[in-house]
Write a protein that holds these residues in place. Structure first.
Motif, PDB file in Angstrom:
ATOM      1  N   PHE A  90       0.826  -1.200   0.000  1.00 36.39           N
ATOM      2  CA  PHE A  90       0.000   0.000   0.000  1.00 36.39           C
ATOM      3  C   PHE A  90       0.866   1.259   0.000  1.00 36.39           C
ATOM      4  O   PHE A  90       0.662   2.171  -0.790  1.00 36.39           O
ATOM      5  CB  PHE A  90      -0.938  -0.007   1.220  1.00 36.39           C
ATOM      6  N   VAL A  91       1.836   1.306   0.895  1.00 32.69           N
ATOM      7  CA  VAL A  91       2.691   2.501   0.989  1.00 32.69           C
ATOM      8  C   VAL A  91       3.526   2.660  -0.270  1.00 32.69           C
ATOM      9  O   VAL A  91       3.755   3.785  -0.729  1.00 32.69           O
ATOM     10  CB  VAL A  91       3.577   2.460   2.248  1.00 32.69           C
ATOM     11  N   SER A  92       3.959   1.549  -0.879  1.00 31.31           N
ATOM     12  CA  SER A  92       4.763   1.654  -2.104  1.00 31.31           C
ATOM     13  C   SER A  92       3.976   2.324  -3.225  1.00 31.31           C
ATOM     14  O   SER A  92       4.561   2.923  -4.120  1.00 31.31           O
ATOM     15  CB  SER A  92       5.286   0.285  -2.543  1.00 31.31           C
ATOM     16  N   ASN A  93       2.655   2.272  -3.146  1.00 31.26           N
ATOM     17  CA  ASN A  93       1.798   2.926  -4.135  1.00 31.26           C
ATOM     18  C   ASN A  93       1.378   4.327  -3.709  1.00 31.26           C
ATOM     19  O   ASN A  93       0.634   4.992  -4.428  1.00 31.26           O
ATOM     20  CB  ASN A  93       0.552   2.073  -4.398  1.00 31.26           C
ATOM     21  N   ASN A  94       1.823   4.759  -2.535  1.00 28.49           N
ATOM     22  CA  ASN A  94       1.470   6.081  -2.002  1.00 28.49           C
ATOM     23  C   ASN A  94       2.716   6.740  -1.419  1.00 28.49           C
ATOM     24  O   ASN A  94       2.839   6.930  -0.211  1.00 28.49           O
ATOM     25  CB  ASN A  94       0.377   5.938  -0.936  1.00 28.49           C
ATOM     26  N   LYS A  95       3.637   7.088  -2.293  1.00 26.78           N
ATOM     27  CA  LYS A  95       4.934   7.611  -1.867  1.00 26.78           C
ATOM     28  C   LYS A  95       4.855   8.924  -1.100  1.00 26.78           C
ATOM     29  O   LYS A  95       5.772   9.273  -0.369  1.00 26.78           O
ATOM     30  CB  LYS A  95       5.845   7.789  -3.086  1.00 26.78           C
TER      31      LYS A  95
END
Length: 196
Positions: free
Chosen positions: A94-99
């Motif tokens: 999830f975080v990798s898609n929301n830098k």
């Protein structure tokens, strides 16, 4: 005819997160966000009263999206260790898609500049902690985790590991695959959970 309010608000939030990922929070202006969406700056202020309110809204949006992504791990009937492992993997994906998220979390604006932003992050962290504490407690009760564990302390250390990884990822300008870090992180942390 303009877009529905929620659609436009989401577009603005996503653009704010993209610009924050590229420039950092301090350099993310409402004009840059508006340009990214392809709207006038005044349109942003029809949806948000201030830049601070916009970023507080972005944190709320990220928090709700993250908790939706993690909900299957909280509500599943699979063993607690399987669910916790999946949750760690899902969170890093999830975080990798929301830098923009780590740029906000580690900014001065969050820590000393924007009380509303800080309050929203604290609320999300508390909600996340409560759910993961329940999962750890379940794992203890079912014998999947060490019965001597303190669930609150265990969750704090898990959060510290994840936050430290996100800090490193952000400092190195996202130049490594965050999702690939899930396996070594879980391998390290799971050893502390195992029953003795």
């Amino acid at each position: 005819m303009g877009k529905p309010t929620e659609t436009r608000r989401t577009e603005i939030i996503l653009a704010a997160l993209e610009v924050a990922a590229e420039r950092g929070l301090v350099a993310t202006t409402t004009q840059a966000i508006a340009s990214r969406v392809g709207i006038g700056q005044s349109t942003i202020f029809r949806h948000y009263n201030s830049r601070d309110e916009l970023f507080a809204g972005a944190i709320d949006w990220i928090g709700s999206q993250l908790m939706m992504a993690l909900e299957p791990y909280f509500s599943s009937s699979e063993p607690a260790d399987v669910r916790l492992r999946g949750m760690v993997y899902q969170q890093l994906e999830f975080v990798s898609n929301n830098k923009g998220l780590p740029r906000i979390l580690f900014s001065d604006s969050l820590h000393i500049g924007q009380p509303l932003l800080k309050q929203n992050v604290q609320r999300i962290m508390r909600n996340y902690s409560i759910r993961v504490i329940q999962l750890i407690q379940e794992g203890i009760e079912t014998g999947r985790f060490d019965k001597k564990l303190n669930p609150e302390v265990t969750v704090r250390y898990l959060m510290m590991l994840i936050q430290g990884l996100l800090m490193r990822w952000s400092v190195f300008d996202f130049n490594f695959d965050l999702k690939a870090e899930a396996e070594p992180l879980w391998d390290f942390f799971s050893r502390a959970l195992q029953p003795v």
